[in-house]
Write an enzyme that holds these catalytic residues in place. Structure first.
Site, PDB file in Angstrom:
ATOM      1  N   ASP A   1      26.379 -36.730 -29.089  1.00 12.06           N
ATOM      2  CA  ASP A   1      25.761 -35.772 -30.007  1.00 12.06           C
ATOM      3  C   ASP A   1      24.552 -35.262 -29.243  1.00 12.06           C
ATOM      4  O   ASP A   1      23.567 -35.996 -29.075  1.00 12.06           O
ATOM      5  CB  ASP A   1      25.331 -36.495 -31.297  1.00 12.06           C
ATOM      6  CG  ASP A   1      24.744 -35.540 -32.318  1.00 12.06           C
ATOM      7  OD1 ASP A   1      24.098 -34.557 -31.905  1.00 12.06           O
ATOM      8  OD2 ASP A   1      24.928 -35.774 -33.519  1.00 12.06           O
ATOM      9  N   HIS A   2      24.614 -34.028 -28.743  1.00 10.17           N
ATOM     10  CA  HIS A   2      23.576 -33.625 -27.787  1.00 10.17           C
ATOM     11  C   HIS A   2      22.186 -33.576 -28.427  1.00 10.17           C
ATOM     12  O   HIS A   2      21.183 -33.607 -27.736  1.00 10.17           O
ATOM     13  CB  HIS A   2      23.943 -32.307 -27.082  1.00 10.17           C
ATOM     14  CG  HIS A   2      23.718 -31.070 -27.902  1.00 10.17           C
ATOM     15  ND1 HIS A   2      24.614 -30.630 -28.834  1.00 10.17           N
ATOM     16  CD2 HIS A   2      22.692 -30.194 -27.929  1.00 10.17           C
ATOM     17  CE1 HIS A   2      24.155 -29.519 -29.387  1.00 10.17           C
ATOM     18  NE2 HIS A   2      22.991 -29.233 -28.857  1.00 10.17           N
TER      19      HIS A   2
ATOM     20  N   HIS B   1      24.819 -33.457 -36.034  1.00 11.00           N
ATOM     21  CA  HIS B   1      23.390 -33.279 -35.768  1.00 11.00           C
ATOM     22  C   HIS B   1      22.508 -33.472 -37.003  1.00 11.00           C
ATOM     23  O   HIS B   1      21.501 -34.166 -36.955  1.00 11.00           O
ATOM     24  CB  HIS B   1      23.108 -31.883 -35.204  1.00 11.00           C
ATOM     25  CG  HIS B   1      24.048 -31.445 -34.124  1.00 11.00           C
ATOM     26  ND1 HIS B   1      24.510 -32.295 -33.153  1.00 11.00           N
ATOM     27  CD2 HIS B   1      24.616 -30.235 -33.852  1.00 11.00           C
ATOM     28  CE1 HIS B   1      25.305 -31.627 -32.319  1.00 11.00           C
ATOM     29  NE2 HIS B   1      25.388 -30.379 -32.738  1.00 11.00           N
TER      30      HIS B   1
HETATM   31  C1  BG6 Z   1      26.582 -27.235 -31.257  1.00  7.73           C
HETATM   32  C2  BG6 Z   1      27.305 -26.384 -32.249  1.00  7.73           C
HETATM   33  O1  BG6 Z   1      26.900 -28.584 -31.428  1.00  7.73           O
HETATM   34  O2  BG6 Z   1      25.176 -27.063 -31.427  1.00  7.73           O
HETATM   35  C3  BG6 Z   1      26.905 -24.936 -32.103  1.00  7.73           C
HETATM   36  O3  BG6 Z   1      28.700 -26.521 -32.040  1.00  7.73           O
HETATM   37  C4  BG6 Z   1      25.411 -24.770 -32.168  1.00  7.73           C
HETATM   38  O4  BG6 Z   1      27.528 -24.131 -33.091  1.00  7.73           O
HETATM   39  C5  BG6 Z   1      24.726 -25.742 -31.213  1.00  7.73           C
HETATM   40  O5  BG6 Z   1      25.105 -23.436 -31.819  1.00  7.73           O
HETATM   41  C6  BG6 Z   1      23.226 -25.719 -31.394  1.00  7.73           C
HETATM   42  O6  BG6 Z   1      22.633 -26.505 -30.392  1.00  7.73           O
HETATM   43  P1  BG6 Z   1      21.143 -26.276 -29.925  1.00  7.73           P
HETATM   44  O7  BG6 Z   1      20.875 -27.385 -28.981  1.00  7.73           O
HETATM   45  O8  BG6 Z   1      21.090 -24.921 -29.299  1.00  7.73           O
HETATM   46  O9  BG6 Z   1      20.308 -26.327 -31.170  1.00  7.73           O
END
Ligand code: BG6
Length: 519
Positions: free
Chosen positions: A198-199, A261
């Site tokens: 989960d980044h 997230h």
């Molecule tokens: C991803 C989603 O996990 O997270 C995307 O699939 C979203 O739809 C993105 O745009 C948002 O990530 P960040 O790090 O730019 O907030």
């Protein structure tokens, strides 16, 4: 703290590095690899957190030789940062190799096996391997099965040498499919070899939530229902669906952002203190929090949940088309691009404290923040100051992105003869204190996998708990029927691109006498 004292402290911190390892990317010609994975691994290499005992293999269907792949690697790094010296890019690219093959046929995996053996000797990686699966989700189980069948991974092989697998999100599309995926993966590898990524957990500002909470004991006595009125989490994006309609149309924002997230952010704010900062203890508390979220009342979803879909509008003076006009989107699409949720956590700490969560695409600006709004003073003795209004409550805000830091708002006296109170902010900004160097989200997580640390990855029971909460709701939404022009009762409310989402999203708080905070 003086800055030289601070730098001494930072120098005393251990530089976390990974040992020898081969890193194999499935989906090597895809967008995620180019935009995120290659620049993140390069950043690990550049900062010497992975050393010379390291190599990368890209695996995908497209036919390419090593040189053609290296050209892509170089392009992706230059695209992420065009100030990087060419010789550094070249020395990194020299460690990159490519194997082409079908994801469901053994011969490609056999070629991969040969290549990993040859490179393990050449780069002295002791046979350690990390496989990062960055393909479309239907291939996750297929790839792990082929890795198992072809002897590239062995169950329980988590040391000397290790075989670990990073699996991208989405992990399933409901409880049943997530369970099936877990079962399929566990046939070939054990849970301690699976890294469900989960980044958001790789973001410095997200990790700081736990440090802030559990290294600053002055906040803990107030971190509960006796003192906190409510919690708000906003993840707003100005971008739309981009070129991802194929994935996003059948998924929608609830699956895309909440199952992973958003619930993680809520868990970090709400979980109990773990006994120690290790993967099992942290994830035990994390999962306990997920399990404490009260299930939604399916007969009255509108009281707690709001769905929206962006229509046309203006962002930074550019005309934006509506979601249903985007390429690959059905003109009668029912998919939500905005979601807001009011949820309760049934435990002693959070009894009766609403958590309001919202996320959306094509909103006014990119903003990820968590706000803890404290209760107002029980009695206002400064009635002559702002009478008849009671002083505003204290608000603690975690700025996750693009601003990175935190702030606490307090009341202070306005200087002068008059008795007058105003709100002032105590601000901490990462950039001011530590400069602008922040790790890529993926760098931290890939390095953690190489080091065998699962703390920042989803555990099986966590994934199940989050899908158990959302699956009944999704079942209801998946039957939604939309028409092109009208908004039937079960369709998402259309909101103008460039605003803050549908009116019902604001109403969710207003009916409780509260408002979304945009700091
Ligand atoms: C991803 C989603 O996990 O997270 C995307 O699939 C979203 O739809 C993105 O745009 C948002 O990530 P960040 O790090 O730019 O907030």
């Amino acid at each position: 703290m003086e800055s030289n004292e601070r730098s001494k402290n930072v120098e005393a911190c251990e530089l976390v590095t990974g040992g020898g390892c081969g890193y194999v990317i499935f989906g090597a010609s895809g967008d995620l690899t180019q935009r995120k994975l290659l620049p993140s691994v390069f950043s690990l290499y550049r900062s010497k957190r992975v050393g010379e005992e390291f190599f990368i293999i890209g695996f995908a269907r497209s036919t390419m030789d090593d040189d053609a792949f290296r050209d892509r690697v170089k392009k992706s790094i230059r695209h992420a940062d065009n100030s990087i010296p060419e010789d550094e890019i070249t020395s990194f690219a020299d460690k990159c190799f490519y194997v082409s093959g079908s994801y469901d046929l053994s011969d490609g995996y056999q070629r991969l096996k040969e290549k990993t053996k040859e490179l393990a000797t050449r780069f002295a990686t002791s046979g350690n391997l990390v496989f990062h699966i960055a393909t479309p989700p239907p291939l996750y189980a297929v790839i792990v099965a082929e890795l198992g069948k072809n002897g590239l991974v062995k169950r329980h092989q988590n040391d000397h040498p290790f075989h670990r697998v990073i699996v991208e999100k989405p992990f399933g599309r409901d409880l049943e499919s997530a369970d099936r995926l877990n079962t399929d993966l566990l046939e070939h590898i054990s849970d301690d070899q699976i890294y469900r990524i989960d980044h958001y957990l790789g973001k410095e500002t997200v990790q700081n939530i736990l440090m802030f909470r559990f290294a600053n004991p002055i906040f803990e006595p107030a971190w509960n229902c006796a003192h906190i009125d409510h919690v708000q989490i906003t993840v707003a994006e100005s971008l739309g669906v981009e070129h991802r309609a194929g994935y996003f149309e059948p998924a929608g924002l609830l699956r895309d952002m909440f199952q992973n997230h958003m619930l993680q952010l809520a868990a970090l704010v709400g979980m109990e203190p773990p006994v120690s900062f290790d993967s099992e203890n942290v994830r035990d508390e994390n999962v306990k929090f997920m399990k404490s979220i009260r299930p939604f009342d399916l007969k009255n979803l509108d009281a707690q949940l709001v769905r929206g879909q962006y229509g046309e509008g203006l962002i930074a003076e550019n005309r934006i088309k509506g979601y249903r006009e985007e390429e690959g989107v059905a003109p009668t699409s029912c998919t939500e691009t905005y979601f807001a949720m009011k949820m309760f956590v049934d435990n002693w700490r959070w009894k009766g404290v609403p958590f309001y969560l919202r996320a959306g695409k094509r909103l006014e600006k990119k903003l990820t923040q968590i706000a803890l709004v404290f209760k107002k003073a029980p009695h206002c003795m400064f009635s002559q100051a702002n009478a008849p209004v009671a002083p505003a409550p204290n608000v603690l805000i975690f700025d996750i992105q693009p601003k990175q830091g935190l702030s606490l708002s307090c009341q202070a006296k306005v200087p002068g003869a008059k008795m007058c109170l105003t709100t002032m902010q105590m601000d901490f900004n990462y950039r001011d204190v530590f400069g602008s160097e922040m790790d890529e989200d993926y760098s931290t997580l890939i390095l953690d996998c190489i080091r065998g640390d699962q703390t920042l990855f989803w555990r099986k029971d966590g994934v199940e708990a989050s899908w158990r909460l959302l699956t009944p709701v999704l079942r209801d939404y998946d039957t939604c029927t939309a028409t092109k022009k009208t908004t039937a009762p079960d369709t998402p409310e259309i909101y103008s691109a460039g605003g803050w989402g549908p009116a019902a999203g604001d109403h969710l708080l207003e009916k409780d006498g509260r408002q979304w905070i945009v700091a």
